[in-house]
Design an enzyme around this catalytic site. Structure first.
Site, PDB file in Angstrom:
ATOM      1  N   SER A 288       0.832  -1.203   0.000  1.00  0.00           N
ATOM      2  CA  SER A 288       0.000   0.000   0.000  1.00  0.00           C
ATOM      3  C   SER A 288       0.864   1.249   0.000  1.00  0.00           C
ATOM      4  O   SER A 288       0.387   2.332  -0.360  1.00  0.00           O
ATOM      5  CB  SER A 288      -0.904   0.004   1.238  1.00  0.00           C
TER       6      SER A 288
ATOM      7  N   GLU B  16      -9.653  -9.706   2.817  1.00  0.00           N
ATOM      8  CA  GLU B  16      -9.952  -8.316   2.474  1.00  0.00           C
ATOM      9  C   GLU B  16     -11.225  -8.233   1.643  1.00  0.00           C
ATOM     10  O   GLU B  16     -11.374  -8.933   0.640  1.00  0.00           O
ATOM     11  CB  GLU B  16      -8.784  -7.689   1.698  1.00  0.00           C
TER      12      GLU B  16
END
Length: 263
Positions: free
Chosen positions: A45, A180
């Site tokens: 990320s 997720e």
């Protein structure tokens, strides 16, 4: 005492939720670990929140190794988990060599995105002393295959398949599962089906642990956020206060709430 894989297993056995957050530097690593964050994830990320890219794909192994070493320098006892970037584990030799680089940089565990095609890789890593987290559901490195960032596992067939994949990867040696953007009932089902601790992000409150991107939970930058994100800084007024509030909310299972959950 330092957080280890056994600590996470004990949390699961006792039904105690644990907190994880992304970290990319020594200063935040110290603040997070001293606030009680159990797992520090050096996520790819960073490609989006630090480098300004529109996906995680441009992140390199060297990028992750650099940030792992920074986090390790500031860490005060949390377990350090490092993402293996896009195509750094496409072959078994690559996976072994690149995981070794991350472990040498200071990681305690590596994280791979994919399904049961990772069985042999996970088994080989585990046999060689590398703990592994298997990331299922919305796997950002597959964004171009998915056609965007979409909730996974909403259909019955896809849900059954995800349960099978989670069980298969744990049997192969995965120490942790990360889910997720999956519907909460499916996440609950997987959490109960496997012995390994399960960390959720956008997966409801019944997983064993929760993770968020640090910048998201601090509301940085301002603007539209994913459904599963909560801005803890807005309520707490300080960064240390926001982190402590997040840890407490995860442990009390008041976060995520219904408004952060996919049905």
């Amino acid at each position: 005492m330092a957080i280890t894989i056994n600590t996470l297993r004990d949390y699961k056995a006792r039904g105690e939720a644990f907190a994880a957050l992304t970290a990319y530097d020594a200063a935040f690593a110290q603040v997070l670990s001293e606030a009680g964050v159990d797992v520090l994830l050096i996520g790819d990320s960073l490609g989006m929140v630090l480098q300004g890219n529109d996906s995680t794909l441009p992140v390199t192994l060297e990028d992750i190794c650099y940030h792992v070493s920074c986090v390790a320098a500031g860490n005060r006892g949390s377990l350090i988990m490092a993402d293996m970037p896009f195509m750094t584990y496409g072959t078994l030799p690559d996976a072994l060599n690149n995981a070794a680089e991350l472990m040498r940089a200071g990681a305690h565990m590596v994280k791979l995105e994919g399904t049961d095609w990772m069985r042999d890789t996970i088994s080989a890593l585990s046999e060689r002393g590398v703990p592994v987290c298997a990331h299922l559901g919305l796997t950002p490195q597959f964004v171009n295959k998915f056609g965007g960032y979409k909730v996974q596992g909403r259909g019955e067939e896809q849900a059954d398949q995800m349960v099978e994949h989670a069980s298969s990867l744990v049997a192969a040696g995965a120490d942790v599962i990360l889910l997720e953007c999956v519907p909460a009932p499916l996440a609950t089902r997987i959490t109960k089906a496997v012995d390994a601790p399960v960390i959720g992000i956008g997966a409801g409150k019944d997983t064993d642990g929760q993770v968020l991107v640090l910048h998201d939970m601090l509301g940085i930058p301002e603007g539209r956020k994913a459904k599963f994100v909560k801005n803890f800084l807005a309520e707490s007024g300080s960064i240390p206060g926001a982190i402590k509030a997040y840890v407490e909310a995860v442990r009390n299972r008041t976060f995520p709430g219904e408004e952060h959950t996919f049905k």
